[in-house]
Design a protein around this motif. Structure first.
Motif, mmCIF file in Angstrom:
data_model
loop_
_atom_site.group_PDB
_atom_site.id
_atom_site.type_symbol
_atom_site.label_atom_id
_atom_site.label_comp_id
_atom_site.label_asym_id
_atom_site.label_seq_id
_atom_site.Cartn_x
_atom_site.Cartn_y
_atom_site.Cartn_z
ATOM 1 N N GLY A 1 -9.811 33.566 -27.509
ATOM 2 C CA GLY A 1 -8.383 33.694 -27.281
ATOM 3 C C GLY A 1 -8.058 33.917 -25.819
ATOM 4 O O GLY A 1 -7.135 33.306 -25.264
ATOM 5 N N LEU A 2 -8.824 34.773 -25.168
ATOM 6 C CA LEU A 2 -8.589 35.049 -23.751
ATOM 7 C C LEU A 2 -8.957 33.853 -22.883
ATOM 8 O O LEU A 2 -8.270 33.548 -21.903
ATOM 9 N N GLN A 3 -10.027 33.142 -23.261
ATOM 10 C CA GLN A 3 -10.389 31.928 -22.530
ATOM 11 C C GLN A 3 -9.260 30.910 -22.600
ATOM 12 O O GLN A 3 -8.945 30.227 -21.619
ATOM 13 N N TYR A 4 -8.661 30.784 -23.768
ATOM 14 C CA TYR A 4 -7.533 29.858 -23.916
ATOM 15 C C TYR A 4 -6.399 30.225 -22.961
ATOM 16 O O TYR A 4 -5.826 29.353 -22.289
ATOM 17 N N LEU A 5 -6.070 31.506 -22.865
ATOM 18 C CA LEU A 5 -4.989 31.920 -21.980
ATOM 19 C C LEU A 5 -5.308 31.588 -20.523
ATOM 20 O O LEU A 5 -4.445 31.142 -19.765
ATOM 21 N N HIS A 6 -6.568 31.763 -20.126
ATOM 22 C CA HIS A 6 -6.960 31.522 -18.734
ATOM 23 C C HIS A 6 -7.061 30.031 -18.412
ATOM 24 O O HIS A 6 -6.617 29.597 -17.350
ATOM 25 N N ASP A 7 -7.647 29.283 -19.320
ATOM 26 C CA ASP A 7 -8.064 27.921 -18.986
ATOM 27 C C ASP A 7 -7.130 26.839 -19.501
ATOM 28 O O ASP A 7 -7.016 25.770 -18.893
ATOM 29 N N LEU A 8 -6.491 27.069 -20.628
ATOM 30 C CA LEU A 8 -5.825 25.961 -21.304
ATOM 31 C C LEU A 8 -4.343 26.180 -21.573
ATOM 32 O O LEU A 8 -3.643 25.246 -21.927
ATOM 33 N N ALA A 9 -3.862 27.419 -21.467
ATOM 34 C CA ALA A 9 -2.424 27.630 -21.595
ATOM 35 C C ALA A 9 -1.724 26.989 -20.399
ATOM 36 O O ALA A 9 -2.293 26.855 -19.321
ATOM 37 N N ASN A 10 -0.484 26.590 -20.602
ATOM 38 C CA ASN A 10 0.264 25.918 -19.539
ATOM 39 C C ASN A 10 1.611 26.618 -19.362
ATOM 40 O O ASN A 10 2.497 26.450 -20.179
ATOM 41 N N PRO A 11 1.773 27.442 -18.322
ATOM 42 C CA PRO A 11 0.803 27.704 -17.255
ATOM 43 C C PRO A 11 -0.267 28.691 -17.711
ATOM 44 O O PRO A 11 -0.076 29.379 -18.722
ATOM 45 N N PRO A 12 -1.386 28.787 -16.973
ATOM 46 C CA PRO A 12 -2.408 29.788 -17.319
ATOM 47 C C PRO A 12 -1.819 31.197 -17.298
ATOM 48 O O PRO A 12 -0.894 31.484 -16.536
ATOM 49 N N ILE A 13 -2.361 32.060 -18.135
ATOM 50 C CA ILE A 13 -1.803 33.407 -18.296
ATOM 51 C C ILE A 13 -2.900 34.442 -18.076
ATOM 52 O O ILE A 13 -3.994 34.326 -18.627
ATOM 53 N N ILE A 14 -2.605 35.446 -17.253
ATOM 54 C CA ILE A 14 -3.457 36.634 -17.154
ATOM 55 C C ILE A 14 -2.832 37.690 -18.062
ATOM 56 O O ILE A 14 -1.663 38.057 -17.888
ATOM 57 N N HIS A 15 -3.590 38.176 -19.025
ATOM 58 C CA HIS A 15 -3.036 39.067 -20.039
ATOM 59 C C HIS A 15 -2.656 40.412 -19.444
ATOM 60 O O HIS A 15 -1.612 40.977 -19.721
#
Length: 905
Positions: free
Chosen positions: A691-705
């Protein structure tokens, strides 16, 4: 979408300044551009990082990934690649005009973790310098024109996970170590040896196999190997697929073969094997067996034919089988047996087994999705959703499928569904996929045509093609188990924006130009006449929108200030009052600084969790709009989904999916009554990491939790982990790649000390918090407990010379009693890498995911399998806890705590 790197970023090189190193790297990419043709159109600026070149990802203004699949790129890979000192991923797959040798300088790119050149035209020998890439995990050079021997130096790649050299013209023997030279037997962490369709010769060296290997795929088919099958192959108990067919192997099959009780597909056909038919008793997971066209001794039907209950295909052409078929064989209704060319076929009554079945469904094609296919113009094709578009096309090759009949179309439907799930979970712009024309080729590979259709428009852009190509080339996509190992060969994509062909384009151009010229004069007159009034109106509207960003938003239209939402619904306040019984106290399931959380039931029966802000904590309207717009774009099975929101009557409410089993914190503390054994903790760690990898790498825009902690990891009814609570999350715009300077926020005990000291927020700040979370999984202790900091405690007690690193005194007893002590030790190693003092020394979440997958495999778990049971079946008695959204315990940090409270000394 941005493809990110798999490894951390140490400093730029010995003796070279940061600016010099950056300049050198960007100059190297400019040099490569000068010898490559058909690069993306936006490769026009002088700065690949600052100008956002397609296929290039940078961190701290240094190139870390190059992903340029299927764009018709041509040219050679020059020695300039060595100047990209921070490069971690290089994927040039499916560009058949990328030719010439692979330069020896590739060995100088020491941070490379993925070298993927599938389906190109590279030639010459594989350079031995590859053995210098100590961080390499994926080496995929298949389907090129490489010649010469397999370099023994590959044996030095201790971190290698995937080794695919298939479908080249490699020759010589398989290298093994001899005391002075490395060899492939040293690759104890490698799971995949894919060497098929080459010209390898000599014997399969017995030394290649040992009990330390963790191989799951051994593919040596279609070479020129001779000699006998070494008995040492039986030492590799992790094997699942063995292909030794289409060689010149001779002698008897070793009896040790039936030690491989996890093998599911076994191919020994088209060799010169002799002696008795091998006894496969006990190999109870076997689905597919092919021993055809060997010279085994004449024999009656062996008992194992009908005792292996998982068998679906038994191919035994020309193997000297005689006698009567046992009645028990007929009870295996799913079994397809082929006995063509055996004496048994001359004895009558066995006609069903003595002919080669025809594939009656080889014309299969994915059906339309409850719509009527449309007739498309130009090169467009009607998709399964009946939309005309320019698809990305290619061919899927499955090297060892567990079935031989194509009659059951549901098999392909499951593959199609898995493809769509993978594309969507990785936020790729895919509307639908189509599979067609399944066939078995001469190599016994299952071959399928694949069409991928774009979403939102009728073509893909370069980023979309790069993302899909990388997902298929680096094995992100995991097919259903019955399909086995695969590779993909993509076609070049000629339909990018402005590049589609068709006569209607040119004919329309003159009409458009004429209309534009004619209308310009009228437009200018109207513009001059109305400009003053327009400006006055805009000033008034702008002032209103600053106080209310939703002022022009009609949720039922696409006008004005509508946020770009993907799936989130706008609820009225009255709707949410009804589904919570007017926010009744009995429906309250959590509370925190933001407000209260209520359980609600929507009219369709869906359970939801409704987070209602209290008046003192409400955000401004613009911030709230930004948050819901961000959250609506987050779609991943390991991230809590935003169902909708409400912004009216002075209220701010967020509606999330309801997660049944509460927080990880509560399960570790025993409040939920759910017992988390070591295997379940590994699955939870993997889910949270994905889940965290998805936020960093593939969410648009990338998200830092910015607030990863056990209170923000929720567990569903099957104990799948879901990352939750984005109240402190920070999206990373293109101008903020690498880091963003921002006020320090987070939770005491999980907060990255480097972030606190510098106020420079990066993805590595989340990695630090995740490392603390891993230590929490190991110990079931809070990060700060009775004045002691868990990171410091582990480091002080740890002794790597002892079993479980001498950590039994602080490990949770459930973990300390684990039968897989080595997996616990590696998990500790990973945790401490995540909490390194310098962010540059921490792994990325991509690397963390792969490491946890490896740990799970070591512990005997399939990292891609879903949990088979619900929480109701787990040990422990529920204690009536029903507050999955509680925010009790640790305090959120927003700049108020002194450094001494963050990391006790």
């Amino acid at each position: 979408m941005t493809i990110s790197s798999n490894l951390s970023l140490p400093s730029c090189g010995a003796g070279g300044g940061t600016c010099a190193c950056r300049s050198q790297g960007l100059a190297a990419l400019q040099a490569l551009k000068s010898i490559w043709k058909n690069v993306p159109p936006n490769w026009a600026g002088a700065d690949p990082c600052g100008d956002g070149w397609d296929g290039i990802n940078c961190i701290n203004n240094r190139v870390v990934t190059i992903t340029l699949a299927s764009i018709n790129l041509s040219g050679q890979l020059s020695s300039d690649i060595a100047k990209l000192s921070e490069l971690q991923t290089l994927d040039l797959s499916y560009n058949k005009d990328m030719i010439g040798p692979l330069p020896a300088a590739i060995g100088d790119v020491r941070k490379l973790s993925s070298l993927i050149l599938v389906g190109c035209g590279f030639s010459g020998p594989v350079p031995p310098s590859i053995g210098s890439l100590q961080r390499l995990r994926y080496l995929s050079l298949n389907s090129n024109n490489f010649i010469g021997e397999i370099p023994p130096s590959i044996g030095n790649l201790a971190n290698l996970y995937w080794l695919d050299l298939a479908d080249n013209r490699l020759s010589g023997t398989i290298p093994v170590s001899n005391g002075s030279s490395p060899g492939l037997d040293m690759l104890v962490n490698t799971k995949h040896f894919h060497f098929g369709k080459n010209q390898l010769s000599g014997e399969i060296p017995p030394r290649l196999f040992n009990s330390n290997l963790t191989l799951i795929h051994l593919l040596l088919e279609n070479n020129q190997l001779t000699g006998s099958i070494p008995s040492t192959v039986g030492l590799v108990r992790t094997l699942e697929v063995v292909r030794l067919d289409r060689n010149s192997l001779s002698g008897s099959v070793p009896q040790s073969l039936n030690n491989l009780t996890t093998v599911q597909e076994l191919f020994l056909a088209n060799n010169k094997l002799t002696g008795p038919l091998p006894n496969l008793t006990g190999m109870n997971l076997l689905n597919y067996v092919d021993m055809s066209n060997n010279s085994f001794d004449a024999t009656d039907i062996p008992p194992w034919f009908s005792s292996l209950q998982s068998l679906t295909s038994l191919i035994m052409e020309n193997t000297q089988i005689q006698g009567q078929l046992p009645v028990s064989l007929f009870s295996l209704f799913q079994l397809q047996t082929v006995l063509v060319g055996n004496p048994i076929c001359n004895e009558g009554g066995n006609q069903n087994y003595c002919s080669i079945p025809q594939q009656s469904n080889s014309s299969y094609s994915t059906p339309a999705e409850n719509c009527s296919p449309v007739s498309c113009t130009s090169d467009k094709i009607s998709s399964p959703s009946c939309k005309c578009a320019y698809p990305y096309t290619g061919t899927l090759f499955f090297r060892a499928p567990s079935f031989s009949s194509f009659v059951n179309s549901s098999i392909f439907a499951s593959l199609q569904q898995k493809l769509m799930v993978t594309f969507r979970s990785n936020s790729l712009p895919v509307d639908s996929v189509s599979l067609s024309n399944p066939t078995k080729n001469l190599d016994d590979y299952l071959v399928l045509n694949l069409h991928i259709f774009p979403s939102g428009q009728d073509y893909f852009n370069h980023t979309g093609i790069s993302g899909m190509g990388f997902m298929l080339s680096n094995q992100t996509f995991k097919p259903p188990p019955e399909f086995g190992p695969f590779f993909f060969i993509g076609n070049s994509y000629p339909y990018f924006a402005g590049q589609t062909v068709g006569s209607h384009k040119s004919s329309n151009t003159s009409v458009i130009i004429g209309a534009a010229v004619g209308g310009t004069a009228l437009f200018l007159l109207l513009l001059l006449a109305g400009v003053y009034a327009f400006r006055q109106k805009r000033r008034a509207e702008s002032a209103a929108k600053k106080s209310d960003p939703f002022a022009s938003w009609d949720p039922n239209t696409n006008s004005g200030g509508v946020p770009q939402l993907k799936g989130a619904k706008c609820f009225s306040f009255e709707e949410l009052k009804r589904c919570t019984s007017n926010f009744a106290e009995t429906n309250e399931i959590g509370t925190g600084g933001y407000g209260k959380v209520y359980r609600g039931t929507l009219p369709n029966g869906q359970l939801v969790a409704i987070k209602r802000a209290q008046q003192g904590s409400m955000q401004g309207g613009l911030e709230f709009k930004t948050e819901i717009e961000l959250l609506s774009r987050v779609h991943h099975k390991n991230v809590v989904s935003l169902v909708g929101f409400c912004f009216e009557q002075g209220e701010q409410l967020l509606v999330y999916e309801y997660i049944a089993n509460g927080t990880l914190k509560d399960s570790l503390s025993g409040r939920t009554g759910i017992r988390l054994d070591w295997m379940r903790r590994l699955r939870i760690a993997l889910g949270a990491a994905r889940g965290l990898q998805y936020l960093h790498d593939l969410a648009n825009p990338p998200i830092i939790h910015r607030d990863i902690k056990s209170n923000n990891i929720l567990l569903d009814e099957r104990l799948n982990a879901k990352v939750a609570d984005f109240g402190l999350s920070k999206p990373m715009g293109d101008s903020e790649r690498g880091h963003v300077t921002t006020q320090v926020k987070g939770t005491m005990g999980y907060l990255d000390p480097e972030y606190y000291m510098t106020q420079q927020l990066t993805e590595k700040s989340d990695v630090y918090s995740f490392g603390v979370l891993l230590l929490e999984l190991l110990t079931a202790r809070s990060p700060i407990e009775k004045g002691k900091y868990i990171v410091r405690e582990v480091k002080q007690v740890m002794d790597t010379t002892k079993d479980m690193y001498n950590l039994q005194s602080i490990l949770d007893p459930i973990v300390a009693s684990s039968m897989s002590s080595r997996s616990v030790e590696i998990f500790v190693d990973l945790s401490l890498r995540c909490v390194q003092e310098l962010g540059a020394n921490r792994p990325t979440m991509s690397e963390v995911v792969k490491e946890i997958e490896n740990i799970m495999e070591m512990a005997g778990l399939n990292p891609n399998a879903e949990s088979a049971s619900t929480s109701a079946s787990y040990e422990g008695v529920s204690k009536g806890f029903d507050h999955p959204y509680s925010n009790e315990g640790l305090f959120a940090y927003s700049g108020a705590y002194p450094p001494s409270k963050l990391e006790p000394k």
